[in-house]
Write a protein that holds these residues in place. Sequence first.
Motif, PDB file in Angstrom:
ATOM      1  N   LEU A 250      -6.816  -4.000   2.142  1.00 56.77           N
ATOM      2  CA  LEU A 250      -6.131  -3.981   1.146  1.00 56.77           C
ATOM      3  C   LEU A 250      -6.276  -3.092  -0.449  1.00 56.77           C
ATOM      4  O   LEU A 250      -6.166  -2.035  -1.268  1.00 56.77           O
ATOM      5  CB  LEU A 250      -5.167  -4.942   0.489  1.00 56.77           C
ATOM      6  CG  LEU A 250      -4.123  -5.518   1.570  1.00 56.77           C
ATOM      7  CD1 LEU A 250      -3.558  -6.698   1.227  1.00 56.77           C
ATOM      8  CD2 LEU A 250      -3.738  -4.609   2.590  1.00 56.77           C
ATOM      9  N   SER A 251      -7.823  -3.712  -0.386  1.00 55.90           N
ATOM     10  CA  SER A 251      -8.696  -3.413  -2.720  1.00 55.90           C
ATOM     11  C   SER A 251      -8.733  -1.872  -1.818  1.00 55.90           C
ATOM     12  O   SER A 251      -9.161  -0.846  -2.409  1.00 55.90           O
ATOM     13  CB  SER A 251      -9.207  -3.912  -2.615  1.00 55.90           C
ATOM     14  OG  SER A 251      -8.644  -5.643  -3.075  1.00 55.90           O
ATOM     15  N   GLY A 252      -9.526  -1.417  -0.500  1.00 60.09           N
ATOM     16  CA  GLY A 252     -10.291  -0.782   0.369  1.00 60.09           C
ATOM     17  C   GLY A 252      -9.351   0.627  -0.337  1.00 60.09           C
ATOM     18  O   GLY A 252      -9.789   1.354  -0.379  1.00 60.09           O
ATOM     19  N   VAL A 253      -7.478   1.002   0.721  1.00 55.38           N
ATOM     20  CA  VAL A 253      -6.999   0.887   0.654  1.00 55.38           C
ATOM     21  C   VAL A 253      -6.601   1.696  -0.690  1.00 55.38           C
ATOM     22  O   VAL A 253      -6.507   2.869  -0.937  1.00 55.38           O
ATOM     23  CB  VAL A 253      -5.994   0.834   1.736  1.00 55.38           C
ATOM     24  CG1 VAL A 253      -4.509   1.654   1.757  1.00 55.38           C
ATOM     25  CG2 VAL A 253      -6.462   0.365   3.027  1.00 55.38           C
ATOM     26  N   ALA A 254      -6.296   0.941  -1.352  1.00 46.24           N
ATOM     27  CA  ALA A 254      -5.724   0.756  -2.807  1.00 46.24           C
ATOM     28  C   ALA A 254      -6.915   1.408  -3.765  1.00 46.24           C
ATOM     29  O   ALA A 254      -6.029   3.224  -4.775  1.00 46.24           O
ATOM     30  CB  ALA A 254      -4.849  -0.155  -3.675  1.00 46.24           C
ATOM     31  N   GLY A 255      -8.195   1.173  -3.809  1.00 45.63           N
ATOM     32  CA  GLY A 255      -9.093   1.610  -5.211  1.00 45.63           C
ATOM     33  C   GLY A 255      -8.670   3.035  -4.004  1.00 45.63           C
ATOM     34  O   GLY A 255      -9.104   4.068  -5.127  1.00 45.63           O
TER      35      GLY A 255
ATOM     36  N   TYR B 264       1.626   1.269 -11.179  1.00 46.02           N
ATOM     37  CA  TYR B 264       1.119   1.385 -10.437  1.00 46.02           C
ATOM     38  C   TYR B 264      -0.035   0.423 -10.059  1.00 46.02           C
ATOM     39  O   TYR B 264       0.051  -1.838  -9.506  1.00 46.02           O
ATOM     40  CB  TYR B 264       1.343   1.655  -8.953  1.00 46.02           C
ATOM     41  CG  TYR B 264       2.097   0.389  -7.981  1.00 46.02           C
ATOM     42  CD1 TYR B 264       2.945  -0.805  -7.643  1.00 46.02           C
ATOM     43  CD2 TYR B 264       1.539   0.574  -6.369  1.00 46.02           C
ATOM     44  CE1 TYR B 264       3.026  -1.338  -6.341  1.00 46.02           C
ATOM     45  CE2 TYR B 264       1.079  -0.356  -5.051  1.00 46.02           C
ATOM     46  CZ  TYR B 264       2.684  -1.007  -5.416  1.00 46.02           C
ATOM     47  OH  TYR B 264       2.329  -2.505  -4.372  1.00 46.02           O
ATOM     48  N   GLY B 265      -0.785   0.653 -10.047  1.00 49.97           N
ATOM     49  CA  GLY B 265      -2.106   0.544  -9.905  1.00 49.97           C
ATOM     50  C   GLY B 265      -2.651  -0.101 -10.939  1.00 49.97           C
ATOM     51  O   GLY B 265      -3.194  -1.826 -11.169  1.00 49.97           O
ATOM     52  N   ALA B 266      -2.173  -0.121 -12.063  1.00 47.91           N
ATOM     53  CA  ALA B 266      -2.400  -1.232 -13.054  1.00 47.91           C
ATOM     54  C   ALA B 266      -1.847  -2.767 -12.822  1.00 47.91           C
ATOM     55  O   ALA B 266      -2.340  -4.492 -13.114  1.00 47.91           O
ATOM     56  CB  ALA B 266      -1.942  -1.324 -14.952  1.00 47.91           C
ATOM     57  N   VAL B 267      -0.475  -2.793 -12.927  1.00 44.23           N
ATOM     58  CA  VAL B 267       0.675  -3.804 -12.173  1.00 44.23           C
ATOM     59  C   VAL B 267      -0.326  -4.246 -11.027  1.00 44.23           C
ATOM     60  O   VAL B 267      -0.413  -5.991 -11.668  1.00 44.23           O
ATOM     61  CB  VAL B 267       1.695  -3.385 -11.785  1.00 44.23           C
ATOM     62  CG1 VAL B 267       2.404  -4.755 -10.893  1.00 44.23           C
ATOM     63  CG2 VAL B 267       2.961  -2.368 -12.963  1.00 44.23           C
TER      64      VAL B 267
ATOM     65  N   LEU C  20       0.670  -1.272  -0.221  1.00 44.44           N
ATOM     66  CA  LEU C  20      -0.179  -0.118  -0.189  1.00 44.44           C
ATOM     67  C   LEU C  20       0.816   1.302   0.099  1.00 44.44           C
ATOM     68  O   LEU C  20       0.375   2.756  -0.110  1.00 44.44           O
ATOM     69  CB  LEU C  20      -1.002   0.095   1.233  1.00 44.44           C
ATOM     70  CG  LEU C  20      -2.411  -0.669   1.665  1.00 44.44           C
ATOM     71  CD1 LEU C  20      -2.377  -1.406   2.805  1.00 44.44           C
ATOM     72  CD2 LEU C  20      -2.993  -1.073  -0.279  1.00 44.44           C
ATOM     73  N   ILE C  21       2.194   1.282   0.253  1.00 44.25           N
ATOM     74  CA  ILE C  21       2.866   2.561   0.537  1.00 44.25           C
ATOM     75  C   ILE C  21       3.174   2.983  -1.149  1.00 44.25           C
ATOM     76  O   ILE C  21       3.064   3.947  -0.622  1.00 44.25           O
ATOM     77  CB  ILE C  21       4.430   1.965   1.258  1.00 44.25           C
ATOM     78  CG1 ILE C  21       3.733   1.983   2.121  1.00 44.25           C
ATOM     79  CG2 ILE C  21       5.108   3.016   0.375  1.00 44.25           C
ATOM     80  CD1 ILE C  21       5.595   0.549   3.310  1.00 44.25           C
TER      81      ILE C  21
END
Length: 145
Positions: A133-138, A51-54, A19-20
């Motif tokens: 993890l998906s919540g924070v990243a999204g 990074y989001g796409a990866v 997430l960093i």
Amino acid sequence: MARLNPVPISAVVLGVAGLIPFLGFAALAVTGSDGGIGGFGFSPRTMLSAYGAVVASFLGGIRWGAAAARNGGNGDYLVAIIPSLVAWAALAAPAPWDLRVLGVLVLAWGLIDQDLPRRGLVPRWLGRLRLVLSGVAGMSLLVAA
């Protein structure tokens, strides 16, 4: 039925570490700072999009691997390629749509993959961890958009 296993500490540590870049590049993009990477020809927004796409492609890989390991159906393999294809298309989209598409994709995929623990293809802890993890990243992607 989903397996009851303790959450491996390495999964939590590496998941949070992943997430960093989301949080860091989103913060830089929102503040307008380049964090010193501009001298290398990079922008925080571009780095965040890449990074989001990866990571979105990695999320599809989770489903593919679960299907292969636990005899998932043909539909699981088909669904597993969706994040990679959508992420690839998002990279070609103009700002702010690139980050918007990636943000919605990552958030939605955290919910979509909740069928995996229900079907016993992955341990329950993975479903819960994925939601966080998906919540924070999204949300990082959407805030930076």
